[in-house]
Design an enzyme around this catalytic site. Structure first.
Site, short mmCIF file in Angstrom:
data_model
loop_
_atom_site.label_atom_id
_atom_site.label_comp_id
_atom_site.label_asym_id
_atom_site.label_seq_id
_atom_site.Cartn_x
_atom_site.Cartn_y
_atom_site.Cartn_z
N HIS A 34 -17.65 84.83 -14.56
CA HIS A 34 -17.16 85.75 -13.51
C HIS A 34 -16.85 84.93 -12.26
O HIS A 34 -17.77 84.52 -11.55
CB HIS A 34 -18.22 86.82 -13.19
CG HIS A 34 -17.74 87.85 -12.22
ND1 HIS A 34 -17.75 89.20 -12.50
CD2 HIS A 34 -17.22 87.74 -10.97
CE1 HIS A 34 -17.26 89.87 -11.47
NE2 HIS A 34 -16.94 88.99 -10.51
N HIS A 61 -14.04 84.19 -8.84
CA HIS A 61 -12.87 84.47 -8.00
C HIS A 61 -12.31 83.15 -7.50
O HIS A 61 -13.01 82.42 -6.79
CB HIS A 61 -13.26 85.33 -6.80
CG HIS A 61 -13.80 86.68 -7.18
ND1 HIS A 61 -13.02 87.80 -7.30
CD2 HIS A 61 -15.06 87.07 -7.52
CE1 HIS A 61 -13.76 88.83 -7.66
NE2 HIS A 61 -15.01 88.41 -7.81
N LYS A 117 -10.67 94.18 -16.39
CA LYS A 117 -11.69 94.41 -15.36
C LYS A 117 -11.52 95.78 -14.73
O LYS A 117 -10.44 96.12 -14.25
CB LYS A 117 -11.56 93.32 -14.28
CG LYS A 117 -12.51 93.46 -13.10
CD LYS A 117 -13.95 93.13 -13.46
CE LYS A 117 -14.91 93.50 -12.34
NZ LYS A 117 -15.06 92.49 -11.30
N HIS A 139 -17.20 96.39 -12.64
CA HIS A 139 -17.92 96.38 -11.36
C HIS A 139 -18.67 97.71 -11.29
O HIS A 139 -18.07 98.75 -11.04
CB HIS A 139 -16.94 96.23 -10.18
CG HIS A 139 -17.65 96.15 -8.86
ND1 HIS A 139 -17.70 95.01 -8.09
CD2 HIS A 139 -18.38 97.07 -8.18
CE1 HIS A 139 -18.42 95.23 -7.00
NE2 HIS A 139 -18.84 96.48 -7.02
N HIS A 168 -22.32 91.13 -12.57
CA HIS A 168 -23.17 90.82 -11.42
C HIS A 168 -24.25 91.88 -11.16
O HIS A 168 -24.28 92.53 -10.12
CB HIS A 168 -22.36 90.56 -10.15
CG HIS A 168 -21.19 91.49 -9.92
ND1 HIS A 168 -21.31 92.85 -9.92
CD2 HIS A 168 -19.88 91.23 -9.70
CE1 HIS A 168 -20.12 93.38 -9.70
NE2 HIS A 168 -19.24 92.41 -9.56
N ASP A 193 -19.75 84.93 -9.78
CA ASP A 193 -19.12 85.78 -8.76
C ASP A 193 -18.87 85.00 -7.49
O ASP A 193 -18.88 85.56 -6.40
CB ASP A 193 -19.94 87.04 -8.48
CG ASP A 193 -19.10 88.13 -7.82
OD1 ASP A 193 -17.86 88.03 -7.85
OD2 ASP A 193 -19.69 89.08 -7.28
O1 DOR Z 1 -18.84 90.37 -2.97
C1 DOR Z 1 -17.87 90.53 -3.67
N1 DOR Z 1 -16.74 89.82 -3.45
N2 DOR Z 1 -17.90 91.42 -4.65
C2 DOR Z 1 -16.81 91.74 -5.35
O2 DOR Z 1 -16.91 92.56 -6.22
C3 DOR Z 1 -15.50 91.13 -5.04
C4 DOR Z 1 -15.66 89.84 -4.38
C5 DOR Z 1 -14.40 89.33 -3.73
O3 DOR Z 1 -13.35 89.36 -4.37
O4 DOR Z 1 -14.49 88.86 -2.60
ZN ZN Z 2 -16.59 89.50 -8.53
#
Ligand code: DOR
Ligand code: ZN
Length: 352
Positions: A14, A16, A99, A136, A174, A247
């Site tokens: 997971h 980003h 997702k 999520h 998460h 995450d």
């Molecule tokens: O804290 C988070 N940041 N939770 C999420 O679900 C998305 C993520 C983000 O893309 O910044």
């Molecule tokens: Zn995330």
């Protein structure tokens, strides 16, 4: 006390990575330690079709050139997703999951799902084709306290969905509560959960006690200590339902240190060192490899990585990563509450 541990090179299920200059700056930190990652689709606009996922994947490969890093892509579920897109995704070796963001739950989730009933035909098709759904798991409801939103999601959304579609493979992403740990642990099949490094380390006190600390703020928000302990017990249990998803979610300080600051913690540079620290303090280093390198791959039906890393515990404290400067914007990496002593070294051998 020095020590070392050799494990199969880990994966991050997971992650980003953003896009553009941010992608270029943050992706190497993941590619250095992890062989594979499941990339979140919440760009602006979101990744909702296979072609955009391929183009994004190419940009990620460019940003991680010189590393052995295989990004697996996800599609962002919208209420108008077509069955054709799902069929194409299920056939595509680079696409791993779809997702589900409840609309409004978190960063860039505005195009997400308002009502799961409206995507039921799509979810039925995914169950039939064996395409997993990553969720999520928080309700979006002003009437529900933010610390209860995961628990309420499990009760009011996830449990009915699992009853309706027991063959759908689901990952509750998460997880942050004992409720989620217990729910996933009690399920018979087709349900897994990712756990982040930061939710194993921090509680809501880190965010709120003695001053507000935006660099500890993410969604789902960290809960009280009993929940953190349940997460640590789950991660270190050896139960294959629980696996690592960082995450890691970088935001600039301009976005985080604002009256309405963004949710997200950038952990990629320290994630493995944090996990080694946690598993070591639980006397569970022998279970770290399962959590980071085996359980997730098995859930997704992928082979294990062939290369290995060595985690080394040094006598001296490791220096924390410096903030990144991305086009004049500062991006601060996770600042763990305890000092880090572990470092990651590569062993020879390559993954395809
Ligand atoms: O804290 C988070 N940041 N939770 C999420 O679900 C998305 C993520 C983000 O893309 O910044
Ligand atoms: Zn995330």
């Amino acid at each position: 006390m020095a020590g070392q541990l050799s494990i199969i090179r880990p994966d991050d299920w997971h992650l980003h990575l953003r896009d553009g200059v941010m992608l270029k700056a943050v992706a190497p930190a993941s590619a250095m330690h992890f062989a594979r990652a499941m990339i979140m689709p919440n760009l602006v606009p979101p990744i909702t079709d296979v072609e955009s996922a391929h183009q994004y994947r190419a940009r990620i490969l460019e940003a991680t050139k010189g590393h052995d890093f295989n990004p697996y892509m996800t599609l962002y579920l919208t209420e108008d997703m077509s069955p054709g897109t799902i069929r194409a995704a299920a056939k595509d070796a680079h696409l791993l999951a779809v997702k589900l963001y409840p609309a409004g739950a978190t960063t860039n989730s505005a195009s997400g799902v308002r009502d799961i009933a409206r995507v039921m035909p799509i979810l039925e098709l995914m169950a039939e084709l064996g395409l997993p759904l990553a969720i999520h798991g928080e309700v979006v409801d002003d009437a529900v306290d933010i610390f209860d939103r995961e628990k309420v999601f499990i009760e009011t959304q996830l449990e009915p969905l699992r009853r309706a579609l027991p063959d759908l493979r689901v990952v509750l992403e998460h997880i942050t509560t004992k409720d989620a740990v217990d729910y996933v642990g009690a399920s018979d099949k087709n349900l897994g959960a990712t756990i982040t490094a930061h939710h194993l380390l921090i509680t809501r006190n880190h965010i709120l006690a003695g001053g507000i600390r935006p660099h500890y703020y993410c969604l789902p928000v960290a809960k009280r200590e009993t929940h953190r302990q349940a997460l640590v017990a789950a991660a270190t249990s050896g139960n294959p339902r629980y696996f690592f998803g960082s995450d890691s979610a970088p935001h600039s300080d301009t976005a985080k240190l604002a009256p309405c600051g963004c949710a997200g913690i950038f952990t990629a540079p320290v994630a493995m060192a944090c996990l080694a620290e946690i598993f070591d303090s639980e006397n569970a280093l022998d279970r770290l490899e399962g959590f980071t390198s085996i359980h997730g791959a098995e859930f997704y039906g992928l082979p294990l990585n062939e290369s290995r890393i060595t985690l080394r515990r040094n006598d001296a404290q490791a220096s924390l990563p410096l903030p990144l400067d991305i086009g004049g914007e500062r991006v601060v990496a996770f600042d763990p509450t305890r000092p880090l002593y572990w470092s990651v070294e590569h062993e020879h051998g390559h993954d395809g």
